[in-house]
Motif scaffolding. Structure first.
Motif, PDB file in Angstrom:
ATOM      1  N   GLN A   1      45.919  39.161  40.913  1.00 56.04           N
ATOM      2  CA  GLN A   1      46.418  39.839  39.709  1.00 56.04           C
ATOM      3  C   GLN A   1      45.889  39.160  38.453  1.00 56.04           C
ATOM      4  OE1 GLN A   1      48.195  42.562  39.189  1.00 56.04           O
ATOM      5  NE2 GLN A   1      49.547  42.302  37.466  1.00 56.04           N
ATOM      6  N   ARG A   2      45.985  37.861  38.418  1.00 56.55           N
ATOM      7  CA  ARG A   2      45.619  37.116  37.215  1.00 56.55           C
ATOM      8  C   ARG A   2      44.112  37.084  36.988  1.00 56.55           C
ATOM      9  NH1 ARG A   2      43.868  32.366  35.615  1.00 56.55           N
ATOM     10  NH2 ARG A   2      43.873  31.291  37.604  1.00 56.55           N
TER      11      ARG A   2
ATOM     12  N   GLU B   1      42.227  41.296  38.551  1.00 57.64           N
ATOM     13  CA  GLU B   1      42.694  42.531  37.935  1.00 57.64           C
ATOM     14  C   GLU B   1      42.852  42.418  36.420  1.00 57.64           C
ATOM     15  OE1 GLU B   1      46.065  44.047  40.085  1.00 57.64           O
ATOM     16  OE2 GLU B   1      45.017  43.834  42.002  1.00 57.64           O
ATOM     17  N   LEU B   2      43.437  41.328  35.954  1.00 60.25           N
ATOM     18  CA  LEU B   2      43.688  41.191  34.517  1.00 60.25           C
ATOM     19  C   LEU B   2      42.652  40.338  33.802  1.00 60.25           C
ATOM     20  CD1 LEU B   2      47.559  40.714  34.517  1.00 60.25           C
ATOM     21  CD2 LEU B   2      46.263  42.804  34.128  1.00 60.25           C
TER      22      LEU B   2
ATOM     23  N   THR C   1      42.615  37.165  33.165  1.00 58.66           N
ATOM     24  CA  THR C   1      43.368  36.422  32.159  1.00 58.66           C
ATOM     25  C   THR C   1      43.528  34.958  32.547  1.00 58.66           C
ATOM     26  OG1 THR C   1      45.361  36.506  30.811  1.00 58.66           O
ATOM     27  CG2 THR C   1      45.646  36.969  33.126  1.00 58.66           C
TER      28      THR C   1
ATOM     29  N   ALA D   1      48.784  34.849  31.427  1.00 58.38           N
ATOM     30  CA  ALA D   1      49.565  35.439  32.518  1.00 58.38           C
ATOM     31  C   ALA D   1      51.008  34.961  32.466  1.00 58.38           C
ATOM     32  CB  ALA D   1      48.939  35.093  33.861  1.00 58.38           C
TER      33      ALA D   1
ATOM     34  N   TRP E   1      56.338  41.079  37.805  1.00 65.77           N
ATOM     35  CA  TRP E   1      55.035  41.087  37.147  1.00 65.77           C
ATOM     36  C   TRP E   1      53.952  41.665  38.067  1.00 65.77           C
ATOM     37  CZ3 TRP E   1      50.721  37.443  37.699  1.00 65.77           C
ATOM     38  CH2 TRP E   1      49.747  37.613  36.724  1.00 65.77           C
TER      39      TRP E   1
END
Length: 81
Positions: A18-19, A22-23, A25, A30, A61
């Motif tokens: 996710q961090r 996908e993001l 970041t 995050a 999240w």
């Protein structure tokens, strides 16, 4: 709780995916979005412990059901047969 096993590696993998993927970041960004500390995310990514409140916040999240990270142990599954 001996019938359930927490899948730490799956949780960790989802968090990193996710961090980072996908993001795209940083840990700090995050953490701010997830409402946890940057050191907490760093600890999890480095396979350290965390508390239940953090787990719930990060599941929110991740948009993941907390049950995704728990499996019934093999011993318990055999008991159901």
């Amino acid at each position: 709780m001996k019938d359930l096993k927490f899948n730490y590696e799956l949780f960790r993998k989802d968090l990193i995916t996710q961090r980072v993927i996908e993001l795209e970041t940083t840990i700090r960004e995050a953490a701010k979005i997830a409402n946890v500390s940057a050191s907490t995310i760093s600890r999890i990514e480095n396979r350290k412990s965390f508390d239940m409140e953090t787990f719930v916040k990060l599941c929110f999240w991740l948009k993941a059901e907390p049950s995704k990270y728990f499996q019934i142990t093999k011993e318990r599954q055999e008991g159901f047969k």
